[in-house]
Write a protein that holds these residues in place. Sequence first.
Motif, PDB file in Angstrom:
ATOM      1  N   ALA A  64      -0.692 -14.088   4.026  1.00 36.19           N
ATOM      2  CA  ALA A  64      -0.677 -12.843   3.262  1.00 36.19           C
ATOM      3  C   ALA A  64      -0.115 -11.708   4.114  1.00 36.19           C
ATOM      4  CB  ALA A  64      -2.088 -12.487   2.785  1.00 36.19           C
ATOM      5  N   VAL A  65       0.421 -10.680   3.436  1.00 31.59           N
ATOM      6  CA  VAL A  65       0.976  -9.504   4.097  1.00 31.59           C
ATOM      7  C   VAL A  65       0.493  -8.261   3.371  1.00 31.59           C
ATOM      8  CG1 VAL A  65       3.095  -8.195   4.593  1.00 31.59           C
ATOM      9  CG2 VAL A  65       3.047 -10.676   4.956  1.00 31.59           C
ATOM     10  N   ILE A  66       0.090  -7.252   4.140  1.00 26.71           N
ATOM     11  CA  ILE A  66      -0.133  -5.910   3.596  1.00 26.71           C
ATOM     12  C   ILE A  66       0.998  -5.032   4.112  1.00 26.71           C
ATOM     13  CG2 ILE A  66      -1.626  -3.874   3.582  1.00 26.71           C
ATOM     14  CD1 ILE A  66      -4.023  -5.686   3.771  1.00 26.71           C
ATOM     15  N   PHE A  67       1.750  -4.476   3.189  1.00 27.34           N
ATOM     16  CA  PHE A  67       2.979  -3.755   3.506  1.00 27.34           C
ATOM     17  C   PHE A  67       2.773  -2.271   3.191  1.00 27.34           C
ATOM     18  CE2 PHE A  67       7.303  -2.300   2.793  1.00 27.34           C
ATOM     19  CZ  PHE A  67       8.085  -3.055   3.659  1.00 27.34           C
ATOM     20  N   ILE A  68       2.641  -1.450   4.252  1.00 31.47           N
ATOM     21  CA  ILE A  68       2.357  -0.024   4.085  1.00 31.47           C
ATOM     22  C   ILE A  68       3.670   0.754   4.085  1.00 31.47           C
ATOM     23  CG2 ILE A  68       1.069   1.943   4.990  1.00 31.47           C
ATOM     24  CD1 ILE A  68      -0.499  -0.058   6.721  1.00 31.47           C
ATOM     25  N   THR A  69       3.872   1.586   3.082  1.00 30.46           N
ATOM     26  CA  THR A  69       5.102   2.358   3.015  1.00 30.46           C
ATOM     27  C   THR A  69       4.933   3.553   2.090  1.00 30.46           C
ATOM     28  OG1 THR A  69       7.497   2.216   2.591  1.00 30.46           O
ATOM     29  CG2 THR A  69       6.047   1.037   1.075  1.00 30.46           C
ATOM     30  N   HIS A  70       5.912   4.478   2.160  1.00 30.72           N
ATOM     31  CA  HIS A  70       5.970   5.552   1.175  1.00 30.72           C
ATOM     32  C   HIS A  70       7.271   5.449   0.381  1.00 30.72           C
ATOM     33  CE1 HIS A  70       8.311   7.149   4.562  1.00 30.72           C
ATOM     34  NE2 HIS A  70       8.950   7.866   3.671  1.00 30.72           N
ATOM     35  N   LYS A  71       8.012   4.345   0.580  1.00 29.51           N
ATOM     36  CA  LYS A  71       9.324   4.180  -0.049  1.00 29.51           C
ATOM     37  C   LYS A  71       9.212   3.303  -1.299  1.00 29.51           C
ATOM     38  CE  LYS A  71      11.674   4.663   4.405  1.00 29.51           C
ATOM     39  NZ  LYS A  71      12.602   4.027   5.376  1.00 29.51           N
ATOM     40  N   LEU A  72       9.557   3.881  -2.416  1.00 28.32           N
ATOM     41  CA  LEU A  72       9.410   3.183  -3.692  1.00 28.32           C
ATOM     42  C   LEU A  72      10.329   1.965  -3.786  1.00 28.32           C
ATOM     43  CD1 LEU A  72       9.286   6.316  -6.012  1.00 28.32           C
ATOM     44  CD2 LEU A  72       7.384   4.828  -5.446  1.00 28.32           C
ATOM     45  N   ASN A  73      11.561   2.102  -3.289  1.00 24.08           N
ATOM     46  CA  ASN A  73      12.501   0.985  -3.409  1.00 24.08           C
ATOM     47  C   ASN A  73      12.037  -0.232  -2.621  1.00 24.08           C
ATOM     48  OD1 ASN A  73      13.009   2.500  -1.010  1.00 24.08           O
ATOM     49  ND2 ASN A  73      14.987   1.497  -0.778  1.00 24.08           N
ATOM     50  N   GLU A  74      11.300   0.000  -1.528  1.00 25.87           N
ATOM     51  CA  GLU A  74      10.844  -1.126  -0.718  1.00 25.87           C
ATOM     52  C   GLU A  74       9.735  -1.911  -1.404  1.00 25.87           C
ATOM     53  OE1 GLU A  74      11.929   0.698   3.672  1.00 25.87           O
ATOM     54  OE2 GLU A  74       9.835   0.315   3.149  1.00 25.87           O
ATOM     55  N   VAL A  75       8.774  -1.224  -1.991  1.00 25.51           N
ATOM     56  CA  VAL A  75       7.692  -1.967  -2.648  1.00 25.51           C
ATOM     57  C   VAL A  75       8.222  -2.725  -3.857  1.00 25.51           C
ATOM     58  CG1 VAL A  75       5.783  -0.526  -1.857  1.00 25.51           C
ATOM     59  CG2 VAL A  75       6.952   0.073  -3.965  1.00 25.51           C
ATOM     60  N   ILE A  84       0.882  -1.172   0.000  1.00 25.60           N
ATOM     61  CA  ILE A  84       0.000   0.000   0.000  1.00 25.60           C
ATOM     62  C   ILE A  84       0.917   1.217   0.000  1.00 25.60           C
ATOM     63  CG2 ILE A  84      -1.837   1.263   1.164  1.00 25.60           C
ATOM     64  CD1 ILE A  84      -2.830  -1.369   0.243  1.00 25.60           C
ATOM     65  N   LEU A  85       0.953   1.922  -1.111  1.00 31.32           N
ATOM     66  CA  LEU A  85       1.906   2.995  -1.327  1.00 31.32           C
ATOM     67  C   LEU A  85       1.193   4.333  -1.368  1.00 31.32           C
ATOM     68  CD1 LEU A  85       4.937   3.570  -2.037  1.00 31.32           C
ATOM     69  CD2 LEU A  85       4.271   3.370  -4.448  1.00 31.32           C
ATOM     70  N   GLY A  86       1.766   5.321  -0.716  1.00 34.87           N
ATOM     71  CA  GLY A  86       1.173   6.654  -0.742  1.00 34.87           C
ATOM     72  C   GLY A  86       1.927   7.582   0.170  1.00 34.87           C
ATOM     73  N   GLU A  87       1.795   8.878  -0.089  1.00 33.47           N
ATOM     74  CA  GLU A  87       2.473   9.858   0.736  1.00 33.47           C
ATOM     75  C   GLU A  87       1.759  10.004   2.077  1.00 33.47           C
ATOM     76  OE1 GLU A  87       5.507  10.217  -1.682  1.00 33.47           O
ATOM     77  OE2 GLU A  87       5.304  11.230   0.236  1.00 33.47           O
ATOM     78  N   ASN A  88       2.400  10.725   3.014  1.00 31.21           N
ATOM     79  CA  ASN A  88       1.745  11.030   4.276  1.00 31.21           C
ATOM     80  C   ASN A  88       0.440  11.764   4.014  1.00 31.21           C
ATOM     81  OD1 ASN A  88       3.724  10.304   6.563  1.00 31.21           O
ATOM     82  ND2 ASN A  88       4.997  11.288   5.028  1.00 31.21           N
ATOM     83  N   GLY A  89      -0.633  11.303   4.647  1.00 29.38           N
ATOM     84  CA  GLY A  89      -1.933  11.913   4.420  1.00 29.38           C
ATOM     85  C   GLY A  89      -2.705  11.317   3.268  1.00 29.38           C
ATOM     86  N   ALA A  90      -2.157  10.264   2.637  1.00 28.56           N
ATOM     87  CA  ALA A  90      -2.849   9.652   1.507  1.00 28.56           C
ATOM     88  C   ALA A  90      -4.013   8.778   1.944  1.00 28.56           C
ATOM     89  CB  ALA A  90      -1.871   8.820   0.672  1.00 28.56           C
ATOM     90  N   THR A 149       9.557   2.467 -10.848  1.00 28.20           N
ATOM     91  CA  THR A 149       9.521   3.476  -9.789  1.00 28.20           C
ATOM     92  C   THR A 149       9.012   4.806 -10.329  1.00 28.20           C
ATOM     93  OG1 THR A 149      11.863   3.939 -10.200  1.00 28.20           O
ATOM     94  CG2 THR A 149      11.336   2.426  -8.396  1.00 28.20           C
ATOM     95  N   ASN A 150       9.338   5.125 -11.567  1.00 23.48           N
ATOM     96  CA  ASN A 150       8.858   6.387 -12.147  1.00 23.48           C
ATOM     97  C   ASN A 150       7.340   6.402 -12.290  1.00 23.48           C
ATOM     98  OD1 ASN A 150      11.312   7.795 -12.470  1.00 23.48           O
ATOM     99  ND2 ASN A 150      11.817   6.595 -14.288  1.00 23.48           N
ATOM    100  N   GLU A 151       6.776   5.256 -12.712  1.00 20.20           N
ATOM    101  CA  GLU A 151       5.325   5.179 -12.844  1.00 20.20           C
ATOM    102  C   GLU A 151       4.652   5.270 -11.479  1.00 20.20           C
ATOM    103  OE1 GLU A 151       1.749   2.271 -14.591  1.00 20.20           O
ATOM    104  OE2 GLU A 151       3.800   1.502 -14.375  1.00 20.20           O
ATOM    105  N   LEU A 152       5.214   4.591 -10.488  1.00 18.07           N
ATOM    106  CA  LEU A 152       4.641   4.640  -9.146  1.00 18.07           C
ATOM    107  C   LEU A 152       4.703   6.053  -8.575  1.00 18.07           C
ATOM    108  CD1 LEU A 152       6.101   1.323  -7.683  1.00 18.07           C
ATOM    109  CD2 LEU A 152       3.730   1.746  -8.349  1.00 18.07           C
ATOM    110  N   ALA A 153       5.825   6.737  -8.806  1.00 18.33           N
ATOM    111  CA  ALA A 153       5.942   8.122  -8.329  1.00 18.33           C
ATOM    112  C   ALA A 153       4.900   9.009  -8.985  1.00 18.33           C
ATOM    113  CB  ALA A 153       7.346   8.647  -8.616  1.00 18.33           C
TER     114      ALA A 153
END
Length: 515
Positions: free
Chosen positions: A194-205, A38-44, A231-235
């Motif tokens: 299963a795992v849900i992995f919450i982060t804002h770091k592109l390299n980790e996902v 689950i990828l997103g900036e703070n407040g997403a 990573t560019n598309e995700l950003a």
Amino acid sequence: MTENMTFLAMQGISKYFAKVIANDKIDIDVKYGEILGILGENGAGKTTLMNILYGLYAPDEGQIVIDDQPVSIHSPKDSILHGIGMVHQHFMLVPTHTVVENIILGMSSQKGRLRLRQAAEEILTLSQQLGFQIDPFSYIRDLPVGTQQKVEILKSIYRGAKLLIMDEPTAVLTPQETEEMFKILRHFTGSGNAVIFITHKLNEVMAITDRITVLRDGKLIGTVKRTETTTNELARMMVGRDIALTVNKHAQPISAEIGLRVENVTVQNQHHKNVLHNLSLTIQRGEILGIAGVSGNGQEELAEVLSGLRKVSSGHIYVKGREVTNLSAKEMIEHGVSFIPEDRQHTGLILDMSIYENLMLKSFYRTPFSNRHFLNKQATLNHAATLIANYNIKTPSPATKVKNLSGGHQQKVVVARELSLEPEVLIAFQPTRGLDIGAIEYVHTLILQARNEGKSVLLISTELSEIFSLSDRIGVLYQGEILKIFEAADATIEEVGLLMAGVKEKTTGMKNKKE
């Protein structure tokens, strides 16, 4: 069960806090044997969504489905009963209790009897199944941070979790500890969980997940397979525009003149314990010295000492050859030290004041802002208008209260104020914490600009990517000491990561844990 079968789905989830829409009709699903990012900036809206799944919040709309059956989750207890465990960013452990005591805390005992040794044996067996060993009778307070996180994972799995929610799990880990945690998660999902992995770091996902769901401003932007994205598309999905993910740092001659010198500085806390011990460093003009380290190893004390907010017990500090040891914050400003603090809202800004007032907080007594103890409001407004334009601060007016700005633009106010003082030394402490990718890109540009203008920059950050991208030299801070300083070109993430954990190399090539 097969990997293509859905274990859990959240359908049409919405959550409102007064007029703020934290989650807006979000649909996600996670399959058996999968790590979903689950990828997103703070407040997403990431953490709000997971707090709903774990029973900490109730959704205002939507439903949760497990194995094709709608379920009601009103509390963490309900969530645990449905096989869901959550490892929070800030661990929920009791330091004075042992591993086994923390893991069984709150669980019902059989026939009213506490079978501690039996539970310890089960925990030891479970840890071995996950690929590591842990002493069930070790006290939490004596364990490294990475091991404490393993205890949190064990606690959830011991209670029957088939789905682990990991909330920003690498925030306090070294690179080696991060890789160990990844191995545990892969082992866990390899058994069909299963795992849900919450982060804002592109390299980790990109390193750990199978699929990635991107949230922005409380809305679902999309879900993609890791193997089919970049990573560019995700950003672009996170921010809504193209972002430069690499820092354009040009090599330049570094002046021989030393801007900041710290000699054998020792600092004690209120309990008379050393939090900085015999620390020495130098920064030349036109150089960025990055300080890497796991949070809590003396970074805050170092930043406060250099900005005049804390006194040293012994040692000396010099700015361009002038001794400034134990000067006040105002005197440090007068000697050319600017400070970007870790917490912009509590330390860097006065939220109920306007933008123009915050921009002159450190210079209000100088001309042209002050004339015989009276403020020249027009001068302060003109000053603010110039900085707002130069730093691209989005606001309807300089009189807007700074609390009404986004986090990124609040940080721009702090950076604009500090750099407008034309300092000799810039202390940047976690300068991009809580910012979106676009704001990070901008702050990095400003830090490099300060370096190119001949300022001595001390960058203190727990983000290794930031340290490696911006620094000319890299020092590693562990338990209040600088263990080693590298030329950035010679440093590796592996070696820096080991030093962050307190592992030093002997001349024989063997490694030992620093006592």
